[in-house]
Enzyme design. Structure first.
Site, PDB file in Angstrom:
ATOM      1  N   GLU A 133       0.852  -1.197   0.000  1.00  0.00           N
ATOM      2  CA  GLU A 133       0.000   0.000   0.000  1.00  0.00           C
ATOM      3  C   GLU A 133       0.880   1.238   0.000  1.00  0.00           C
ATOM      4  O   GLU A 133       2.011   1.185   0.456  1.00  0.00           O
ATOM      5  CB  GLU A 133      -0.801   0.085   1.315  1.00  0.00           C
ATOM      6  CG  GLU A 133      -1.833  -0.945   1.501  1.00  0.00           C
ATOM      7  CD  GLU A 133      -2.411  -0.886   2.924  1.00  0.00           C
ATOM      8  OE1 GLU A 133      -2.272   0.146   3.613  1.00  0.00           O
ATOM      9  OE2 GLU A 133      -2.979  -1.894   3.322  1.00  0.00           O
ATOM     10  N   LYS A 135       2.433   4.554   1.478  1.00  0.00           N
ATOM     11  CA  LYS A 135       2.586   5.110   2.818  1.00  0.00           C
ATOM     12  C   LYS A 135       2.310   6.605   2.697  1.00  0.00           C
ATOM     13  O   LYS A 135       3.149   7.389   2.240  1.00  0.00           O
ATOM     14  CB  LYS A 135       4.001   4.853   3.342  1.00  0.00           C
ATOM     15  CG  LYS A 135       4.198   5.380   4.743  1.00  0.00           C
ATOM     16  CD  LYS A 135       5.403   4.728   5.368  1.00  0.00           C
ATOM     17  CE  LYS A 135       6.030   5.515   6.499  1.00  0.00           C
ATOM     18  NZ  LYS A 135       5.219   6.415   7.239  1.00  0.00           N
ATOM     19  N   ASP A 137       1.804  10.374   3.281  1.00  0.00           N
ATOM     20  CA  ASP A 137       2.503  11.318   4.143  1.00  0.00           C
ATOM     21  C   ASP A 137       1.491  12.288   4.749  1.00  0.00           C
ATOM     22  O   ASP A 137       1.340  13.420   4.321  1.00  0.00           O
ATOM     23  CB  ASP A 137       3.548  12.081   3.318  1.00  0.00           C
ATOM     24  CG  ASP A 137       4.558  12.772   4.205  1.00  0.00           C
ATOM     25  OD1 ASP A 137       4.511  12.562   5.431  1.00  0.00           O
ATOM     26  OD2 ASP A 137       5.393  13.522   3.672  1.00  0.00           O
ATOM     27  N   TYR A 260      -7.108   2.250   6.262  1.00  0.00           N
ATOM     28  CA  TYR A 260      -6.376   1.014   6.005  1.00  0.00           C
ATOM     29  C   TYR A 260      -6.371   0.004   7.145  1.00  0.00           C
ATOM     30  O   TYR A 260      -5.737  -1.027   7.038  1.00  0.00           O
ATOM     31  CB  TYR A 260      -4.924   1.325   5.608  1.00  0.00           C
ATOM     32  CG  TYR A 260      -4.202   2.239   6.584  1.00  0.00           C
ATOM     33  CD1 TYR A 260      -4.096   3.594   6.315  1.00  0.00           C
ATOM     34  CD2 TYR A 260      -3.651   1.752   7.762  1.00  0.00           C
ATOM     35  CE1 TYR A 260      -3.450   4.447   7.200  1.00  0.00           C
ATOM     36  CE2 TYR A 260      -3.006   2.590   8.645  1.00  0.00           C
ATOM     37  CZ  TYR A 260      -2.912   3.943   8.354  1.00  0.00           C
ATOM     38  OH  TYR A 260      -2.291   4.781   9.233  1.00  0.00           O
ATOM     39  N   LYS A 359      10.724   3.026   2.970  1.00  0.00           N
ATOM     40  CA  LYS A 359      10.762   4.489   2.857  1.00  0.00           C
ATOM     41  C   LYS A 359      11.483   4.928   1.581  1.00  0.00           C
ATOM     42  O   LYS A 359      12.520   4.378   1.225  1.00  0.00           O
ATOM     43  CB  LYS A 359      11.491   5.082   4.062  1.00  0.00           C
ATOM     44  CG  LYS A 359      10.776   4.828   5.373  1.00  0.00           C
ATOM     45  CD  LYS A 359       9.849   5.943   5.734  1.00  0.00           C
ATOM     46  CE  LYS A 359      10.632   7.060   6.378  1.00  0.00           C
ATOM     47  NZ  LYS A 359       9.737   8.067   6.951  1.00  0.00           N
ATOM     48  N   CYS A 453      25.538  43.772 -14.788  1.00  0.00           N
ATOM     49  CA  CYS A 453      25.646  42.407 -15.283  1.00  0.00           C
ATOM     50  C   CYS A 453      27.043  41.851 -14.989  1.00  0.00           C
ATOM     51  O   CYS A 453      28.041  42.471 -15.358  1.00  0.00           O
ATOM     52  CB  CYS A 453      25.375  42.366 -16.785  1.00  0.00           C
ATOM     53  SG  CYS A 453      25.598  40.708 -17.463  1.00  0.00           S
ATOM     54  N   CYS A 456      28.877  41.283 -18.603  1.00  0.00           N
ATOM     55  CA  CYS A 456      29.294  42.335 -19.539  1.00  0.00           C
ATOM     56  C   CYS A 456      29.343  43.706 -18.881  1.00  0.00           C
ATOM     57  O   CYS A 456      29.699  44.686 -19.532  1.00  0.00           O
ATOM     58  CB  CYS A 456      28.387  42.354 -20.761  1.00  0.00           C
ATOM     59  SG  CYS A 456      26.688  42.811 -20.375  1.00  0.00           S
ATOM     60  N   CYS A 471      19.597  42.029 -17.982  1.00  0.00           N
ATOM     61  CA  CYS A 471      20.733  42.659 -18.635  1.00  0.00           C
ATOM     62  C   CYS A 471      20.217  43.069 -20.020  1.00  0.00           C
ATOM     63  O   CYS A 471      19.814  42.220 -20.810  1.00  0.00           O
ATOM     64  CB  CYS A 471      21.888  41.677 -18.787  1.00  0.00           C
ATOM     65  SG  CYS A 471      23.164  42.323 -19.881  1.00  0.00           S
ATOM     66  N   CYS A 476      25.113  40.240 -24.798  1.00  0.00           N
ATOM     67  CA  CYS A 476      25.773  39.806 -23.564  1.00  0.00           C
ATOM     68  C   CYS A 476      26.231  38.347 -23.692  1.00  0.00           C
ATOM     69  O   CYS A 476      25.419  37.464 -23.987  1.00  0.00           O
ATOM     70  CB  CYS A 476      24.815  39.943 -22.388  1.00  0.00           C
ATOM     71  SG  CYS A 476      25.477  39.251 -20.861  1.00  0.00           S
TER      72      CYS A 476
HETATM   73  S1  IVH Z   1       0.097   0.712   8.821  1.00  0.00           S
HETATM   74  C1  IVH Z   1      -0.255  -1.593  12.431  1.00  0.00           C
HETATM   75  N1  IVH Z   1      -0.389   1.693   6.461  1.00  0.00           N
HETATM   76  O1  IVH Z   1       2.897   5.751   8.572  1.00  0.00           O
HETATM   77  C2  IVH Z   1      -0.459  -0.546  11.446  1.00  0.00           C
HETATM   78  N2  IVH Z   1       0.553   3.140   8.087  1.00  0.00           N
HETATM   79  O2  IVH Z   1       5.588   5.466   9.795  1.00  0.00           O
HETATM   80  C3  IVH Z   1       0.646   0.405  11.391  1.00  0.00           C
HETATM   81  N3  IVH Z   1       0.921   5.435   7.310  1.00  0.00           N
HETATM   82  O3  IVH Z   1       1.933   5.715  11.937  1.00  0.00           O
HETATM   83  C4  IVH Z   1       0.467   1.433  10.357  1.00  0.00           C
HETATM   84  N4  IVH Z   1       0.126   5.133   5.283  1.00  0.00           N
HETATM   85  O4  IVH Z   1       0.480   7.050  10.302  1.00  0.00           O
HETATM   86  C5  IVH Z   1       0.084   1.946   7.691  1.00  0.00           C
HETATM   87  N5  IVH Z   1      -0.893   2.427   4.319  1.00  0.00           N
HETATM   88  C6  IVH Z   1      -0.434   2.685   5.546  1.00  0.00           C
HETATM   89  C7  IVH Z   1       0.041   3.954   5.931  1.00  0.00           C
HETATM   90  C8  IVH Z   1       0.538   4.138   7.214  1.00  0.00           C
HETATM   91  C9  IVH Z   1       0.661   5.993   6.135  1.00  0.00           C
HETATM   92  C10 IVH Z   1       1.553   6.128   8.453  1.00  0.00           C
HETATM   93  C11 IVH Z   1       0.901   5.832   9.777  1.00  0.00           C
HETATM   94  C12 IVH Z   1       2.021   5.267  10.638  1.00  0.00           C
HETATM   95  C13 IVH Z   1       3.222   5.787   9.952  1.00  0.00           C
HETATM   96  C14 IVH Z   1       4.422   4.916  10.274  1.00  0.00           C
END
Ligand code: IVH
Length: 718
Positions: A133, A135, A137, A260, A359, A453, A456, A471, A476
């Site tokens: 999935e 992650k 931000d 999720y 990451k 400049c 020149c 300029c 130039c």
């Molecule tokens: S799973 C047991 N899934 O990333 C479940 N976290 O660095 C643990 N986050 O604290 C989290 N997308 O806030 C999970 N698809 C995703 C996520 C996700 C973002 C965040 C979440 C977690 C942090 C960890």
């Protein structure tokens, strides 16, 4: 109630109030369904305007009959009143984090580790069944539904106790205030042995709240136009939004959410685990599907794999593809699909063993600004460039980044010696976003714009209404590199294989002193250059020769005449047909062309009046360049099924990077009857805004011009 039912029920005609109640219920059900189709399925069946009309009707009923308002009504997302603080909320189960992996080897090590651990503990299961999935931000939100209605939303807090931000979370349009109960009932029929239902317990879900890049950009454009402070990044936008004491302020920066995880409440009835009890919750994939069926938004790119390497491959793909998502991710999460197995594995500290965060390299970092170097652009604009202590951003080491212009430096108060934030997104060139004020020592030096400049010595000028300093010297030497790079660029003569480095090499070797010299290059001379073999030299010669046929419009763009953009270049080429006719036109004649104003007309006349430029044109003609109009090659036929008149009578301005070259988008608009111009005026109907838009947006906003993104443009054409 139908007329017939009314008659049969003998109850007499229903009161206006009863009819209103009936209609309100129907409208709410429709709106819930439409937002589910829009936000969760991404398959809307009605337009935004129709959705708004239904909402308006509901609002009118509720205004006339306030007793009919229900807490799950879509009109009740933004509540009145400012809270004094956020109440504390105990989470149903600890809100865990994730351990990190920074490359594929780290992920393999994680997998190996948990397999070994399982073996030692006598735990067995399928470790190759994995879900990947994004992650996101953003910020974790814990949502609690009671009897299908959103009862509470809380921040993560310390993982055990968070803060009640229900009023703010309710403003998230994609978050259902009511779950799709019918689906749950249907599902439970399939599991007659299960006593678990979201309706006989509180049902808690974990999701990540965030700001999409489009909303972030929109917010910042508006903030800048209003003289307010822009948001540093989408994440700050989301966290600040959720912490507002007044939900009206949260609603001003629209947030999104993706869910999720289903959280458990302990102790549970019969002390059972919902994962064992409810088959829909026994795997990560079925959990995601179940959440989607309940009407909660889940990631559209989550995928299951049946071996680790495939999962890693998918995750790694998103290092390149992260910009296509429309929201920021800082990696991908790889999870064991079997949640019963994952639970048995337990956790280390706050990190569950059953999942790992892969990451991605950060695209934002900070470093020290050592000096500012001036670069001169092809138009003569002075661009300040930051000399930085080398730093890793987005996986590459950066020691130079643009500072845009001196006004930007002053506005952000960037000083030499400052710790500065450096950003890089996708293929966008790295830039200095701003100083880290907290890191100031007092020894930093204010950056003073140059007055002359550096190439020149000519005194620099600043045009009214523009931020750049120029300029004015047309000859130039500082401009040569950029002028040639622009000439060979994609929007202009499009000469493949002639990048920045080779241009510099050709200038250094004194093989070229202007763009016309490119057409006199000899293969043998090229072969003398460093890293040039027979093949590379021949390819370059061929590419240069091919560019001779690009035609007048492209040539006009390539020459870098100020204020000529893609649209006006085409208009001029179409109108005059050849460079000889164009060269003879005076300001009055030029202004007779639609879309050509006095500034552009003057700029064209000035350019062709310079001796050096006229000589350059002669040199280009002598080299065999096509200097007549090539219009057929530039117009696009309307796509099959398009409505040719969709944009009739509408004038568009395009700014920023879109998914296709601007020229193509312009042709597409024109094929639908629209007109595309270069500058924003009262006559502009729409401004189409792409990535990193220019100052045109602020102007459009001042004039009240409607702002569209590419999706909006597409939608309009339907
Ligand atoms: S799973 C047991 N899934 O990333 C479940 N976290 O660095 C643990 N986050 O604290 C989290 N997308 O806030 C999970 N698809 C995703 C996520 C996700 C973002 C965040 C979440 C977690 C942090 C960890």
């Amino acid at each position: 109630m139908s007329q017939l039912e009314m008659f049969m029920s003998n109850a007499g005609p229903p009161s206006a109030h009863a009819l209103a109640a009936q209609r309100a219920t129907a409208l709410r059900a429709q709106l819930l369904d439409h937002s589910y189709r829009y936000y969760v399925l991404s398959q809307p069946v009605i337009s935004d305007a129709e959705y708004d009309a239904l909402t308006r009707e509901l609002r009118e009923i509720e205004t006339a009959h306030p007793d009919l308002i229900t807490p799950d009504s879509p009109t009740q997302r933004i509540s009145d009143g400012i809270s004094e603080g956020f109440a504390k909320v105990q989470h149903p189960q600890p809100i865990l984090s994730l351990s990190n992996a920074f490359d594929a080897a780290d992920v393999r090590a994680w997998h190996e580790r948990i397999r070994k651990y399982a073996e030692q503990q006598g735990i067995s299961g399928n470790f190759d069944d994995l879900v990947v999935e994004p992650k996101i931000d953003g910020l974790t939100i814990v949502l609690t539904y009671e009897n299908g209605l959103l009862a509470q939303a809380a921040t993560r807090g310390d993982g055990n106790i968070g803060e009640d931000i229900t009023a703010n979370a309710r403003t998230i349009k994609s978050l259902p205030l009511k779950l799709r109960i019918e689906n749950e009932k249907l599902k439970m029929k399939n599991y007659p042995n299960s006593s678990f239902s979201i309706f006989n317990s509180k049902f808690s879900v974990r999701g990540e709240a965030f700001m999409t890049l489009a909303e972030f950009e929109k917010y910042n454009i508006a903030a800048l136009a209003a003289g307010e402070k822009p948001l540093a990044n989408p994440r700050n936008g989301a966290s600040g939004g959720l912490r507002q004491l007044d939900p009206k302020l949260t609603a001003k920066r629209p947030l999104s959410i993706l869910c999720y995880q289903v959280l458990e409440r302990e102790p549970r009835a019969k002390n059972q685990d919902s994962r064992e009890e409810h088959p829909a919750l026994s795997t990560q994939l079925s959990t995601l599907n179940y959440l989607r069926e309940l009407g909660l938004p889940v990631s559209p790119i989550a995928q299951r794999f049946d071996h680790l390497e495939a999962a890693i491959g998918y995750a790694e793909n998103y290092i390149e593809k992260r910009d296509t998502l429309g929201f920021e991710i800082d990696g991908m999460v790889i999870k064991l699909n079997d949640l019963v197995l994952a639970k048995k594995l337990g956790y280390v500290g706050r990190d569950p063993r059953g999942a790992v965060a892969f990451k991605f390299p950060a695209r934002e970092s900070s470093t020290i600004l050592r000096a500012v170097q001036v670069k001169v652009g092809r138009t003569g604009a002075m661009t300040p460039n930051a000399v930085l202590d080398p730093v890793q951003v987005g996986g590459i080491t950066i020691s130079n980044a643009t500072l845009h212009n001196y006004e930007d430096i002053a506005r952000k108060d960037i000083r030499i010696g400052d710790r500065v934030v450096v950003k890089r997104a996708g293929d966008v060139i790295p830039y200095v976003a701003g100083p880290v004020l907290a890191a100031r020592t007092g020894n930093e030096q204010v950056i003073v714009p140059p007055t002359h400049c550096p190439f020149c010595g000519t005194e620099l000028v600043r045009n009214e209404g523009e931020v750049a300093i120029y300029c004015p010297n047309p000859d130039c030497p500082g401009k040569l590199d950029r002028a040639i790079e622009h000439f060979v660029g994609r929007g202009a003569m499009d000469i493949e294989g002639l990048g920045e480095k080779i241009v510099a090499q050709l200038i250094d070797a004194e093989l070229i002193a202007d763009v016309a010299d490119l057409y006199r290059l000899h293969k043998d001379a090229l072969r003398e250059l460093d890293k040039f073999g027979e093949k590379k030299a021949q390819n370059l010669i061929d590419a240069i020769a091919a560019s001779k046929e690009r035609g007048l419009a492209r040539l006009l763009i390539g020459l870098g005449i100020r204020h000529i953009g893609e649209v006006s270049a085409r208009d001029l080429a179409r109108h005059f047909g050849s460079i000889d006719t164009l060269m003879q036109a005076n300001v009055e004649i030029l202004q007779q062309i639609e879309g050509v104003g006095p500034i552009l007309a003057q700029s064209v006349v000035d350019w062709f009046s310079r001796e050096g430029n006229r000589a350059l044109i002669e040199k280009l003609k002598a080299a065999g360049l096509k200097v007549t109009s090539n219009e057929a090659a530039m117009t696009t036929q309307p796509a099959v099924g398009a409505t040719p008149a969709a944009f009739a009578g509408k004038t568009f301005v395009i700014t920023g990077a879109l998914s296709k070259p601007r020229e193509e988008i312009a042709a597409w608009i024109e094929a639908r009857g629209g007109k595309v111009t270069d500058s924003v005026s009262k006559k502009t109907s729409y401004i189409v805004v792409g990535e990193s838009p220019g100052s045109k947006v602020a102007k459009a906003q001042q004039l009240g011009v409607t702002i569209l993104d590419e999706a909006g443009l597409l939608k309009m054409s339907e």
